[in-house]
Design a protein around this motif. Structure first.
Motif, mmCIF file in Angstrom:
data_model
loop_
_atom_site.group_PDB
_atom_site.id
_atom_site.type_symbol
_atom_site.label_atom_id
_atom_site.label_comp_id
_atom_site.label_asym_id
_atom_site.label_seq_id
_atom_site.Cartn_x
_atom_site.Cartn_y
_atom_site.Cartn_z
ATOM 1 N N LEU A 159 6.599 4.273 0.184
ATOM 2 C CA LEU A 159 6.384 3.992 -1.236
ATOM 3 C C LEU A 159 5.166 4.727 -1.782
ATOM 4 C CD1 LEU A 159 7.365 0.247 -1.185
ATOM 5 C CD2 LEU A 159 8.346 1.959 -2.703
ATOM 6 N N LYS A 160 5.279 5.123 -3.044
ATOM 7 C CA LYS A 160 4.236 5.869 -3.736
ATOM 8 C C LYS A 160 3.772 5.067 -4.955
ATOM 9 C CE LYS A 160 6.656 10.159 -2.563
ATOM 10 N NZ LYS A 160 7.268 11.401 -3.106
ATOM 11 N N PRO A 161 2.561 5.321 -5.421
ATOM 12 C CA PRO A 161 2.098 4.603 -6.619
ATOM 13 C C PRO A 161 3.053 4.740 -7.805
ATOM 14 C CG PRO A 161 0.255 5.670 -5.554
ATOM 15 C CD PRO A 161 1.492 6.125 -4.819
ATOM 16 N N GLU A 162 3.711 5.897 -7.919
ATOM 17 C CA GLU A 162 4.641 6.091 -9.029
ATOM 18 C C GLU A 162 5.920 5.283 -8.900
ATOM 19 O OE1 GLU A 162 3.191 8.449 -7.145
ATOM 20 O OE2 GLU A 162 4.577 10.123 -6.747
ATOM 21 N N ASP A 163 6.110 4.603 -7.771
ATOM 22 C CA ASP A 163 7.246 3.690 -7.625
ATOM 23 C C ASP A 163 6.948 2.325 -8.242
ATOM 24 O OD1 ASP A 163 7.713 5.064 -4.368
ATOM 25 O OD2 ASP A 163 8.909 5.485 -6.164
ATOM 26 N N THR A 164 5.717 2.123 -8.668
ATOM 27 C CA THR A 164 5.355 0.853 -9.306
ATOM 28 C C THR A 164 6.182 0.642 -10.567
ATOM 29 O OG1 THR A 164 3.099 0.903 -8.451
ATOM 30 C CG2 THR A 164 3.488 -0.404 -10.436
ATOM 31 N N ALA A 165 6.860 -0.495 -10.619
ATOM 32 C CA ALA A 165 7.747 -0.794 -11.742
ATOM 33 C C ALA A 165 8.329 -2.191 -11.561
ATOM 34 C CB ALA A 165 8.895 0.218 -11.811
ATOM 35 N N VAL A 166 9.006 -2.653 -12.571
ATOM 36 C CA VAL A 166 9.853 -3.837 -12.423
ATOM 37 C C VAL A 166 11.241 -3.337 -12.038
ATOM 38 C CG1 VAL A 166 10.866 -5.855 -13.533
ATOM 39 C CG2 VAL A 166 8.532 -5.149 -14.111
ATOM 40 N N GLN A 197 0.833 -1.201 0.000
ATOM 41 C CA GLN A 197 0.000 0.000 0.000
ATOM 42 C C GLN A 197 0.870 1.255 0.000
ATOM 43 O OE1 GLN A 197 -2.696 -0.247 3.326
ATOM 44 N NE2 GLN A 197 -4.135 -1.512 2.171
ATOM 45 N N PRO A 198 0.334 2.341 -0.502
ATOM 46 C CA PRO A 198 1.082 3.607 -0.445
ATOM 47 C C PRO A 198 1.509 3.913 0.992
ATOM 48 C CG PRO A 198 -0.809 3.832 -1.877
ATOM 49 C CD PRO A 198 -0.931 2.495 -1.232
ATOM 50 N N GLY A 199 2.751 4.357 1.140
ATOM 51 C CA GLY A 199 3.300 4.627 2.459
ATOM 52 C C GLY A 199 4.006 3.444 3.077
ATOM 53 N N GLY A 200 3.865 2.288 2.456
ATOM 54 C CA GLY A 200 4.491 1.086 2.985
ATOM 55 C C GLY A 200 5.952 0.949 2.579
ATOM 56 N N SER A 201 6.536 -0.179 2.979
ATOM 57 C CA SER A 201 7.951 -0.435 2.716
ATOM 58 C C SER A 201 8.143 -1.829 2.121
ATOM 59 C CB SER A 201 8.762 -0.354 4.021
ATOM 60 O OG SER A 201 8.697 0.930 4.586
ATOM 61 N N GLN A 246 16.601 -10.754 -13.765
ATOM 62 C CA GLN A 246 15.351 -10.917 -14.518
ATOM 63 C C GLN A 246 14.279 -9.923 -14.071
ATOM 64 O OE1 GLN A 246 16.094 -12.661 -11.883
ATOM 65 N NE2 GLN A 246 14.194 -12.616 -10.676
ATOM 66 N N GLY A 247 14.509 -9.272 -12.948
ATOM 67 C CA GLY A 247 13.571 -8.265 -12.462
ATOM 68 C C GLY A 247 12.573 -8.813 -11.462
ATOM 69 N N THR A 248 12.093 -7.925 -10.608
ATOM 70 C CA THR A 248 11.043 -8.265 -9.656
ATOM 71 C C THR A 248 10.014 -7.138 -9.658
ATOM 72 O OG1 THR A 248 10.584 -8.962 -7.370
ATOM 73 C CG2 THR A 248 12.268 -7.261 -7.661
ATOM 74 N N GLN A 249 8.757 -7.510 -9.701
ATOM 75 C CA GLN A 249 7.679 -6.524 -9.813
ATOM 76 C C GLN A 249 7.361 -5.912 -8.456
ATOM 77 O OE1 GLN A 249 5.683 -5.499 -12.645
ATOM 78 N NE2 GLN A 249 5.006 -3.962 -11.162
ATOM 79 N N VAL A 250 7.300 -4.602 -8.434
ATOM 80 C CA VAL A 250 6.841 -3.861 -7.253
ATOM 81 C C VAL A 250 5.593 -3.092 -7.656
ATOM 82 C CG1 VAL A 250 7.367 -1.998 -5.649
ATOM 83 C CG2 VAL A 250 9.129 -3.691 -6.223
ATOM 84 N N THR A 251 4.518 -3.312 -6.935
ATOM 85 C CA THR A 251 3.261 -2.618 -7.208
ATOM 86 C C THR A 251 2.817 -1.905 -5.944
ATOM 87 O OG1 THR A 251 2.620 -4.308 -8.821
ATOM 88 C CG2 THR A 251 0.885 -2.863 -7.988
ATOM 89 N N VAL A 252 2.655 -0.592 -6.063
ATOM 90 C CA VAL A 252 2.220 0.224 -4.932
ATOM 91 C C VAL A 252 0.804 0.682 -5.231
ATOM 92 C CG1 VAL A 252 2.724 2.166 -3.441
ATOM 93 C CG2 VAL A 252 4.594 0.968 -4.602
ATOM 94 N N SER A 253 -0.134 0.151 -4.486
ATOM 95 C CA SER A 253 -1.547 0.435 -4.769
ATOM 96 C C SER A 253 -2.385 0.143 -3.542
ATOM 97 C CB SER A 253 -2.025 -0.420 -5.942
ATOM 98 O OG SER A 253 -3.409 -0.242 -6.162
#
Length: 114
Positions: free
Chosen positions: A85-92, A13-17, A106-113
């Protein structure tokens, strides 16, 4: 053969780590410049942070203060602690090693939502 394996991504969630890890084999952290990059679909991969042989660090200006890069040479593992964390940090998020060559994980997905 160099192998980089990221882990630790997920949904937060937003604000999380989150703390990402990059486990390396076939390369010594004491001989390589290590870094984190991230990419969203349709955009170029962008620099997040790097850590040098002696532990000196560099951050993207927009991320300094929220993200912390570190490494454990004995474990050949690099970390990225991501706070507030912010939604705009969402990325691989990708791990990169620059030694005798340039290598990517290979990357790891981070989703902030919420």
């Amino acid at each position: 053969q160099v192998q980089l394996v990221e882990s630790g991504g997920g949904l937060v969630q937003p604000g999380g780590s989150l703390r990402l890890s990059c486990a390396a084999s076939g390369i010594s952290f004491s001989d390589a410049l290590m870094g984190w990059y991230r990419q969203v679909p349709g955009k170029q991969r962008e620099f997040v942070a790097s850590i040098g042989f002696g532990g000196n660090t560099l951050y993207a200006d927009s991320l300094r203060g929220r993200f912390t890069i570190s490494k454990d040479n004995a474990k050949n593992t690099m970390y990225l602690q991501m706070n507030t964390l912010k939604p705009e940090d969402t990325a691989v998020y990708y791990c990169r090693a620059n030694g005798r060559g340039v290598y990517w994980g290979q990357g790891t997905q981070v989703t902030v939502s919420s």
